[in-house]
Design an enzyme around this catalytic site. Structure first.
Site, short mmCIF file in Angstrom:
data_model
loop_
_atom_site.label_atom_id
_atom_site.label_comp_id
_atom_site.label_asym_id
_atom_site.label_seq_id
_atom_site.Cartn_x
_atom_site.Cartn_y
_atom_site.Cartn_z
N GLY A 221 0.82 -1.21 0.00
CA GLY A 221 0.00 0.00 0.00
C GLY A 221 0.86 1.25 0.00
N ASN A 222 0.24 2.40 0.25
CA ASN A 222 0.99 3.65 0.33
C ASN A 222 0.35 4.55 1.38
OD1 ASN A 222 -0.99 5.55 -1.03
ND2 ASN A 222 -0.73 4.02 -2.64
N ALA A 223 0.96 5.70 1.60
CA ALA A 223 0.60 6.53 2.75
C ALA A 223 -0.57 7.48 2.50
CB ALA A 223 1.83 7.34 3.20
N SER A 224 -1.23 7.37 1.35
CA SER A 224 -2.33 8.29 1.07
C SER A 224 -3.52 8.03 1.99
CB SER A 224 -2.77 8.13 -0.38
OG SER A 224 -3.90 8.92 -0.62
#
Ligand code: CTP
Ligand code: CA
Length: 227
Positions: free
Chosen positions: A33-36
């Site tokens: 995933g990512n930090a958004s």
């Protein structure tokens, strides 16, 4: 003093906004995933709704509440986001790609939970490129007057080089506008102030904004809204 008249500058317009960060499954319980958080996209959806637009929000794993008064389509992965966005872009006057789409996904997703006993001390995961949603939507534009807006989150610190990266990206994607902002371990994602520059089709800076995400969202809409 009477309150200012409501801003209905987007009345009758249909606006598609993507928000959040995609998750790419490794197995049934794990993902890349990512930090958004989705906060910027949600602020844009609220701002467009408040200007009278009919808003559809394609939301990937939001960490903030979805706004009331917008149509919500939830997705998990980049491929799901592409399918939903393509479907919804058909009727949209304005498309804003605020989602952080994973550039790669695992080449295979294990059907059962991965076990250390089967994997050993060191593991490599093969990744394959995801489709580029923004470039696809810009290329498949259903009408010449549909406005397509991308975002670019960059870690480049030098402002001129930051804009140069944005200009390259804008041209590569075929979007009408690109919202450029600098991100890092402690800035850009989540709460707090952001600072953005909006590049127009020719690569010129058509707007700059700094502040909380709602006020930045309002400035972005001012710059890109179809008239
Ligand atoms: N984007 C997309 N589909 C992808 C990757 C990105 O639609 N597979 C969109 C994002 O939503 C954003 C814009 O493209 O609006 C720019 O995303 P960004 O990650 O900054 O650019 P990339 O083209 O992925 O380049 P890189 O990450 O290598 O800098
Ligand atoms: Ca990317």
């Amino acid at each position: 003093v009477p309150p200012p008249p409501p801003d209905d500058s987007l009345a009758g317009k249909r606006v598609l906004i993507t928000a959040g960060g995609t998750r790419e499954a490794l197995d049934p319980v794990r993902f890349l995933g990512n930090a958004s958080t989705g906060r910027q996209g949600v602020s844009l959806a609220e701002a467009a709704r408040d200007r009278g637009a009919e808003v559809v929000l394609v939301a990937a794993n939001l960490e903030v509440p979805a706004p009331a008064g917008v149509e919500l389509v939830t997705v998990v992965s980049a491929e799901e986001l592409l399918a939903a966005a393509r479907r919804e872009a058909d009727r949209a006057d304005l498309v804003v790609m605020a989602a952080a789409v994973a550039d790669y996904r695992p080449a295979t997703t294990a059907p059962l939970k991965l076990k250390k006993a089967d994997l050993g001390e060191r593991v490599s995961v093969e990744l394959v490129r995801n489709p580029d949603v923004l470039a696809t939507l810009a290329a498949e534009r259903p009408r010449a007057d549909q406005v397509v807006v991308g975002f670019a989150a960059e870690t480049e610190a030098d402002p001129e080089r930051l804009l140069a990266l944005g200009r390259e990206k804008l041209a590569a994607k075929g979007a009408d506008f690109l919202v450029v902002n600098r991100v890092g371990f402690d800035r850009g994602f989540g709460e707090g102030a952001t600072r953005v520059a909006v590049l127009g089709r020719g690569g010129d800076v058509v707007a700059e904004a700094e502040g909380d995400k709602p006020s930045v969202a309002a400035a972005i809409l001012d710059a890109v809204a179809p008239r």
